[in-house]
Design an enzyme around this catalytic site. Structure first.
Site, PDB file in Angstrom:
ATOM      1  N   ARG A 106       0.886  -1.181   0.000  1.00  0.00           N
ATOM      2  CA  ARG A 106       0.000   0.000   0.000  1.00  0.00           C
ATOM      3  C   ARG A 106       0.911   1.214   0.000  1.00  0.00           C
ATOM      4  O   ARG A 106       1.696   1.409   0.938  1.00  0.00           O
ATOM      5  CB  ARG A 106      -0.915  -0.001   1.220  1.00  0.00           C
ATOM      6  CG  ARG A 106      -1.581   1.356   1.412  1.00  0.00           C
ATOM      7  CD  ARG A 106      -2.723   1.322   2.382  1.00  0.00           C
ATOM      8  NE  ARG A 106      -3.863   0.654   1.813  1.00  0.00           N
ATOM      9  CZ  ARG A 106      -5.100   0.743   2.312  1.00  0.00           C
ATOM     10  NH1 ARG A 106      -5.338   1.450   3.394  1.00  0.00           N
ATOM     11  NH2 ARG A 106      -6.092   0.115   1.733  1.00  0.00           N
ATOM     12  N   HIS A 133      -7.344   0.778  -6.621  1.00  0.00           N
ATOM     13  CA  HIS A 133      -7.562  -0.096  -5.457  1.00  0.00           C
ATOM     14  C   HIS A 133      -8.273  -1.377  -5.939  1.00  0.00           C
ATOM     15  O   HIS A 133      -9.434  -1.614  -5.633  1.00  0.00           O
ATOM     16  CB  HIS A 133      -8.413   0.652  -4.428  1.00  0.00           C
ATOM     17  CG  HIS A 133      -8.363   0.076  -3.043  1.00  0.00           C
ATOM     18  ND1 HIS A 133      -7.573  -0.992  -2.694  1.00  0.00           N
ATOM     19  CD2 HIS A 133      -9.043   0.424  -1.914  1.00  0.00           C
ATOM     20  CE1 HIS A 133      -7.756  -1.276  -1.413  1.00  0.00           C
ATOM     21  NE2 HIS A 133      -8.628  -0.436  -0.916  1.00  0.00           N
ATOM     22  N   GLN A 136     -10.099  -4.061  -3.542  1.00  0.00           N
ATOM     23  CA  GLN A 136     -11.390  -3.600  -3.034  1.00  0.00           C
ATOM     24  C   GLN A 136     -12.484  -3.801  -4.090  1.00  0.00           C
ATOM     25  O   GLN A 136     -13.583  -4.269  -3.779  1.00  0.00           O
ATOM     26  CB  GLN A 136     -11.310  -2.115  -2.660  1.00  0.00           C
ATOM     27  CG  GLN A 136     -12.622  -1.544  -2.147  1.00  0.00           C
ATOM     28  CD  GLN A 136     -13.010  -2.087  -0.786  1.00  0.00           C
ATOM     29  OE1 GLN A 136     -12.223  -2.060   0.129  1.00  0.00           O
ATOM     30  NE2 GLN A 136     -14.237  -2.594  -0.659  1.00  0.00           N
ATOM     31  N   ASP A 224     -17.226   7.243  -1.814  1.00  0.00           N
ATOM     32  CA  ASP A 224     -15.979   7.056  -1.056  1.00  0.00           C
ATOM     33  C   ASP A 224     -15.689   8.368  -0.339  1.00  0.00           C
ATOM     34  O   ASP A 224     -16.368   9.383  -0.585  1.00  0.00           O
ATOM     35  CB  ASP A 224     -14.847   6.690  -2.035  1.00  0.00           C
ATOM     36  CG  ASP A 224     -13.541   6.297  -1.349  1.00  0.00           C
ATOM     37  OD1 ASP A 224     -13.550   6.072  -0.111  1.00  0.00           O
ATOM     38  OD2 ASP A 224     -12.506   6.228  -2.037  1.00  0.00           O
ATOM     39  N   CYS A 263     -16.271   1.636   0.318  1.00  0.00           N
ATOM     40  CA  CYS A 263     -15.154   0.738   0.666  1.00  0.00           C
ATOM     41  C   CYS A 263     -14.751   0.858   2.129  1.00  0.00           C
ATOM     42  O   CYS A 263     -14.084  -0.024   2.656  1.00  0.00           O
ATOM     43  CB  CYS A 263     -13.965   1.004  -0.244  1.00  0.00           C
ATOM     44  SG  CYS A 263     -13.235   2.648  -0.074  1.00  0.00           S
ATOM     45  N   ARG A 291     -13.499  -8.686   1.272  1.00  0.00           N
ATOM     46  CA  ARG A 291     -12.073  -8.463   1.056  1.00  0.00           C
ATOM     47  C   ARG A 291     -11.306  -9.752   1.385  1.00  0.00           C
ATOM     48  O   ARG A 291     -10.389 -10.140   0.676  1.00  0.00           O
ATOM     49  CB  ARG A 291     -11.552  -7.320   1.944  1.00  0.00           C
ATOM     50  CG  ARG A 291     -12.057  -5.938   1.603  1.00  0.00           C
ATOM     51  CD  ARG A 291     -11.521  -5.448   0.281  1.00  0.00           C
ATOM     52  NE  ARG A 291     -10.077  -5.385   0.256  1.00  0.00           N
ATOM     53  CZ  ARG A 291      -9.332  -4.359   0.686  1.00  0.00           C
ATOM     54  NH1 ARG A 291      -9.921  -3.283   1.170  1.00  0.00           N
ATOM     55  NH2 ARG A 291      -8.005  -4.385   0.594  1.00  0.00           N
TER      56      ARG A 291
HETATM   57  N1   CP Z   1     -11.190  -0.214   2.207  1.00  0.00           N
HETATM   58  C1   CP Z   1      -9.926  -0.267   2.659  1.00  0.00           C
HETATM   59  O1   CP Z   1      -8.977  -0.476   1.909  1.00  0.00           O
HETATM   60  O2   CP Z   1      -9.805  -0.110   4.008  1.00  0.00           O
HETATM   61  P1   CP Z   1      -8.446   0.105   4.825  1.00  0.00           P
HETATM   62  O3   CP Z   1      -7.906   1.460   4.449  1.00  0.00           O
HETATM   63  O4   CP Z   1      -8.888   0.036   6.253  1.00  0.00           O
HETATM   64  O5   CP Z   1      -7.477  -0.981   4.468  1.00  0.00           O
HETATM   65  N1  NVA Z   2      -9.915   6.670  -1.636  1.00  0.00           N
HETATM   66  C1  NVA Z   2      -9.527   6.238  -0.324  1.00  0.00           C
HETATM   67  C2  NVA Z   2      -9.761   4.778  -0.162  1.00  0.00           C
HETATM   68  C3  NVA Z   2      -9.447   4.255   1.221  1.00  0.00           C
HETATM   69  C4  NVA Z   2      -9.594   2.755   1.328  1.00  0.00           C
HETATM   70  C5  NVA Z   2      -8.069   6.606  -0.063  1.00  0.00           C
HETATM   71  O1  NVA Z   2      -7.246   6.436  -0.960  1.00  0.00           O
HETATM   72  O2  NVA Z   2      -7.767   7.077   1.037  1.00  0.00           O
END
Ligand code: CP
Ligand code: NVA
Length: 306
Positions: A106, A133, A136, A224, A263, A291
């Protein structure tokens, strides 16, 4: 032979995505101990999870997924690594490849993911970048189909920021053949390279600015956060996105049996009202659960254990 990375939904054909989704459902039905799940990986199979940004769901669901498949994980935060002191991503990828069987990352810049994948000898999985992502969205497709049947030909409305989530949703709309109606402020449209990709691939995706038009008759309404991790302009975004809150009136424009997706994490009172996210049409915790199942199937695919 190059490793089986899982970097973006756009990289896969329909058949492969369908195979992963079917396997995810089979693994969910089999349960945590079912169908020899734990024997899919060796006890010494290790996934390294590299985090540049916070996470609740991604971190825990990948960890539990590996345990349920019979493998193990190591959690790595950039600040605890030599990466945080200037070691290159390429050298990190080469070193980690000598120890572990797969890497989930990540990170912010998508280029970090690409550099890791180019230099790793083991599969690399995208656990979120600024651009996309995909894990997700695989879980979200699975969730849609559990509630509403096959997604092909159905209509999904995205309301809000043109961010990483909608990019993966656009990839999925093209590859899996569903209609995507995106409503976002002109200043926060999805990235041009994703729009160009959709244009080239010929998907049924409309990007406009009217949330009501996007929601009309939709089978699913998705939103989101207004401020993603790494976004510096929170006040400007909140102002621009105010008209894009998913509230009861907007949900009422969708099909009567439409589902609401997010998400998570969510900000009640910003992008969605408590009435919608905690209401009967919301499937957000099914998405969170899926997930786990989707990522078990992704891991099995990457590690050729499916
Ligand atoms: N939806 C998602 O990726 O959640 P986290 O940021 O908690 O991993
Ligand atoms: N769009 C959000 C998704 C979090 C899971 C971010 O990137 O923070």
């Amino acid at each position: 032979m190059s490793p089986r990375h899982f970097l973006d939904i756009a990289d896969f054909d329909r058949e492969t995505l369908r195979r992963i989704l079917e396997n995810a459902s089979a693994m969910k039905s089999a349960g945590r101990d079912g169908d020899g799940a734990r024997a899919k990986l060796h006890g010494t199979t290790v996934l390294a999870m590299l985090f540049d940004k916070p996470s609740t769901r991604t971190r825990v669901s990948f960890d539990v997924a590996m345990r349920q498949l019979g493998g193990q994980t190591i959690v790595l935060n950039r600040t605890d690594m030599q990466l945080g002191r200037g070691e290159t991503i390429a050298d990190t990828a080469r070193a980690l490849s000598r120890y572990v069987d797969a890497i989930m990352v990540r990170t912010g810049p998508h280029a970090n993911l690409s550099e890791l994948a180019q230099n790793a000898d083991v599969p690399v999985i995208n656990g979120l970048t600024e651009n996309s992502h995909p894990c997700q969205v695989m879980a979200d497709i699975m969730t849609f189909e559990e509630h509403k049947g096959p997604i092909e030909g159905r209509t999904v409305a995205w309301i809000g920021d043109g961010n990483n989530m909608v990019a993966s949703l656009m990839h999925a709309a093209v590859r899996l053949g569903f209609k995507l109606r995106v409503a976002c402020p002109n200043a926060l449209r999805p990235r041009a390279d994703v729009l160009d990709w959709v244009e080239r691939e010929g998907g049924d995706v409309i990007v406009a600015s009217d949330p009501e038009a996007a929601a009309d008759g939709a089978d699913c309404v998705v939103t989101d956060v207004w401020v993603s991790m790494g976004d510096a302009d929170a006040d400007r975004r909140r102002q621009l996105l105010q008209p894009y809150q998913v509230d009861e009136a907007l949900m009422a424009r969708a099909a009567p049996d439409a589902v609401f997706m997010h998400c998570l994490p969510a900000h009640r009172g910003d992008e969605v009202t408590a009435g919608v996210i905690d209401g009967p049409q919301s499937v957000v915790f099914d998405e969170a659960e899926n997930r786990l199942h989707a990522q078990k199937a992704i891991l099995a695919w990457c590690l050729e254990a499916a």
